[in-house]
Write an enzyme that holds these catalytic residues in place. Structure first.
Site, short mmCIF file in Angstrom:
data_model
loop_
_atom_site.label_atom_id
_atom_site.label_comp_id
_atom_site.label_asym_id
_atom_site.label_seq_id
_atom_site.Cartn_x
_atom_site.Cartn_y
_atom_site.Cartn_z
N CYS A 190 77.01 58.69 48.65
CA CYS A 190 76.58 58.29 50.00
C CYS A 190 76.83 59.32 51.10
O CYS A 190 76.63 59.01 52.28
CB CYS A 190 77.24 56.98 50.41
SG CYS A 190 76.73 55.59 49.41
N ILE A 196 69.44 60.18 50.36
CA ILE A 196 68.96 58.82 50.11
C ILE A 196 70.13 57.83 50.10
O ILE A 196 70.04 56.74 50.67
CB ILE A 196 68.18 58.78 48.77
CG1 ILE A 196 66.94 59.71 48.85
CG2 ILE A 196 67.77 57.36 48.41
CD1 ILE A 196 66.22 59.92 47.51
N GLY A 197 71.23 58.20 49.47
CA GLY A 197 72.40 57.31 49.36
C GLY A 197 72.93 56.92 50.73
O GLY A 197 73.25 55.75 50.98
N TYR A 220 66.33 68.63 34.47
CA TYR A 220 66.45 67.50 35.39
C TYR A 220 65.60 66.33 34.88
O TYR A 220 66.05 65.19 34.80
CB TYR A 220 65.99 67.93 36.79
CG TYR A 220 65.92 66.81 37.80
CD1 TYR A 220 67.07 66.33 38.40
CD2 TYR A 220 64.69 66.24 38.15
CE1 TYR A 220 67.01 65.30 39.33
CE2 TYR A 220 64.61 65.22 39.08
CZ TYR A 220 65.77 64.75 39.67
OH TYR A 220 65.71 63.73 40.59
P1 NAD Z 1 71.39 64.58 47.87
O1 NAD Z 1 71.91 65.82 47.25
O2 NAD Z 1 71.34 64.49 49.36
O3 NAD Z 1 72.21 63.31 47.35
C1 NAD Z 1 72.87 63.26 46.12
C2 NAD Z 1 74.27 62.76 46.37
O4 NAD Z 1 74.96 62.61 45.13
C3 NAD Z 1 75.07 63.76 47.22
O5 NAD Z 1 75.68 63.07 48.28
C4 NAD Z 1 76.08 64.31 46.24
O6 NAD Z 1 77.29 64.67 46.86
C5 NAD Z 1 76.25 63.12 45.30
N1 NAD Z 1 76.85 63.48 44.02
C6 NAD Z 1 76.58 64.54 43.22
N2 NAD Z 1 77.42 64.55 42.16
C7 NAD Z 1 78.23 63.48 42.30
C8 NAD Z 1 79.32 62.95 41.55
N3 NAD Z 1 79.74 63.55 40.42
N4 NAD Z 1 79.93 61.82 41.99
C9 NAD Z 1 79.53 61.22 43.12
N5 NAD Z 1 78.54 61.68 43.90
C10 NAD Z 1 77.90 62.79 43.48
O7 NAD Z 1 69.94 64.31 47.27
P2 NAD Z 1 69.02 62.98 47.29
O8 NAD Z 1 67.64 63.48 47.29
O9 NAD Z 1 69.45 62.04 48.33
O10 NAD Z 1 69.31 62.37 45.83
C11 NAD Z 1 69.72 61.04 45.59
C12 NAD Z 1 69.11 60.55 44.28
O11 NAD Z 1 67.70 60.49 44.41
C13 NAD Z 1 69.38 61.47 43.08
O12 NAD Z 1 69.69 60.69 41.95
C14 NAD Z 1 68.06 62.19 42.89
O13 NAD Z 1 67.88 62.59 41.56
C15 NAD Z 1 67.09 61.11 43.30
N6 NAD Z 1 65.75 61.59 43.71
C16 NAD Z 1 65.59 62.52 44.69
C17 NAD Z 1 64.30 62.95 45.02
C18 NAD Z 1 64.07 64.01 46.08
O14 NAD Z 1 62.97 64.55 46.13
N7 NAD Z 1 65.02 64.31 46.94
C19 NAD Z 1 63.20 62.41 44.36
C20 NAD Z 1 63.40 61.44 43.38
C21 NAD Z 1 64.67 61.04 43.06
#
Ligand code: NAD
Length: 313
Positions: free
Chosen positions: A10, A14-15, A153
């Protein structure tokens, strides 16, 4: 009463937005436990949560890659009672596989696949006892369809889709719901930063043609796709809220109606030829015409395809 929602990852993207959206629910239906690896990174979330912080939103440290951290976090939740588990934490990995070490690949699986498995193993037994609960997993359109230069990925998200599709059947017997959210491109800081890093890197081990296809062909078209179709973290949070508030949530939930036609290629031709050839042509034959192709794809979004997709509005 209030539903207890625990969310992983979080501190950003997205989180963060899911945590804030649910904590600010106008009917105060949720108590959000927003988790992150390092609580020192809480400021952005705390600021965005405003008045909700300390009321409908509390924080706990959690690293999805550590058995101990996961156990400790869940033990710190009152009665270990979690109504809705949202597995959001994830990491990306882009580039030619020749230049990515097996160690780096394993790290992606450790977070995106085993991280989710670890959370489910810890939370599911209590949900089973109570015969209630909802597990939500942030997958991706790349959990459904391969995308060039996102090989590892994509594989990690496919692995999770397979795991969850299997789990969903026995969980149903315990009245536990399982839902996948499958966003297309989403604008987060993560995306911009990754693109910049990736363009600068050298890619040892990969031949010059592969590096050129990656940097000069894939990256610009990927940026085009983000520009043409990218959603905001807020869009995804709204879709997720609809999923958890639905009386009969679906297992798979695409969020981006502009991207849905691309995913539909896979289901329109079960041999895989149509998707592989279309991706090949998009990448290597259209080049600068990418945006026109994208507009055509937008027009192809017929109503039957839209039905597969949750809309944020
Ligand atoms: P982001 O990097 O902002 O968020 C990912 C979060 O996960 C970060 O806050 C990071 O610190 C945390 N994280 C990483 N490793 C961790 C661990 N070991 N323990 C706890 N937290 C951890 O990127 P986002 O785009 O917000 O990604 C969130 C989710 O959405 C991911 O699962 C990603 O695969 C998925 N997603 C993203 C996209 C995109 O285009 N951004 C598209 C589809 C799906």
């Amino acid at each position: 009463g209030q539903k207890v929602v625990l969310i992983t990852g979080c501190s950003s993207g997205i989180g963060l937005r899911i945590a804030v959206t649910l904590a600010k629910d106008e009917k105060k239906r949720y108590h959000v436990i927003a988790t992150m690896r390092d609580l020192k990174k809480k400021d952005k979330l705390v600021e965005a949560a405003g008045d909700a912080y300390g009321k409908t939103l509390t924080l706990l440290p959690l690293d999805v890659c550590s058995d101990e951290s996961v156990k400790q976090c869940i033990n710190n939740v009152k009665d270990r009672h979690i109504d809705i588990l949202i597995n959001n934490a994830g990491v990306g990995l882009l580039g030619p596989v020749e230049s990515i070490s097996i160690e780096e690949m394993k790290k992606v699986f450790e977070t995106n696949f085993f991280g989710v498995v670890r959370m489910i193993k810890e939370v599911m037994p209590d949900m089973k006892k109570r015969r209630s609960g909802h597990i939500v997993v942030m997958s991706s359109v790349m959990g459904l369809q391969g995308v060039v230069f996102n090989d590892v990925y994509t594989a990690s998200k496919f692995a999770m889709e397979g795991f969850c599709e299997s789990m969903a059947v026995q969980l149903m017997k315990f009245n536990i719901r399982l839902s996948m959210i499958e966003p297309g491109p989403v604008h987060t800081e993560f995306e911009t930063k990754m693109m910049e890093d990736v363009a600068k890197m050298e890619y040892p081990g990969a031949d010059a043609d592969t590096v050129r296809y990656f940097k000069d062909v894939y990256l610009p078209s990927s940026i085009d796709i983000f520009e043409a179709m990218g959603q905001t973290p807020d869009d995804i949070a709204k879709c997720l809220k609809k999923v958890i508030e639905s009386s009969s949530p679906r297992f798979r939930n695409l969020t981006n109606s502009l991207y849905t036609p691309i995913v539909a290629l896979k289901y329109a031709d079960e041999t895989g030829g149509l998707s592989v050839n279309t991706f090949y042509n998009l990448l290597f034959n259209f080049g600068p015409l990418m945006h026109i192709t994208m507009s055509i794809l937008k027009c192809l979004t017929c109503s039957c395809l839209r039905r597969r997709t949750i809309s944020p509005n």
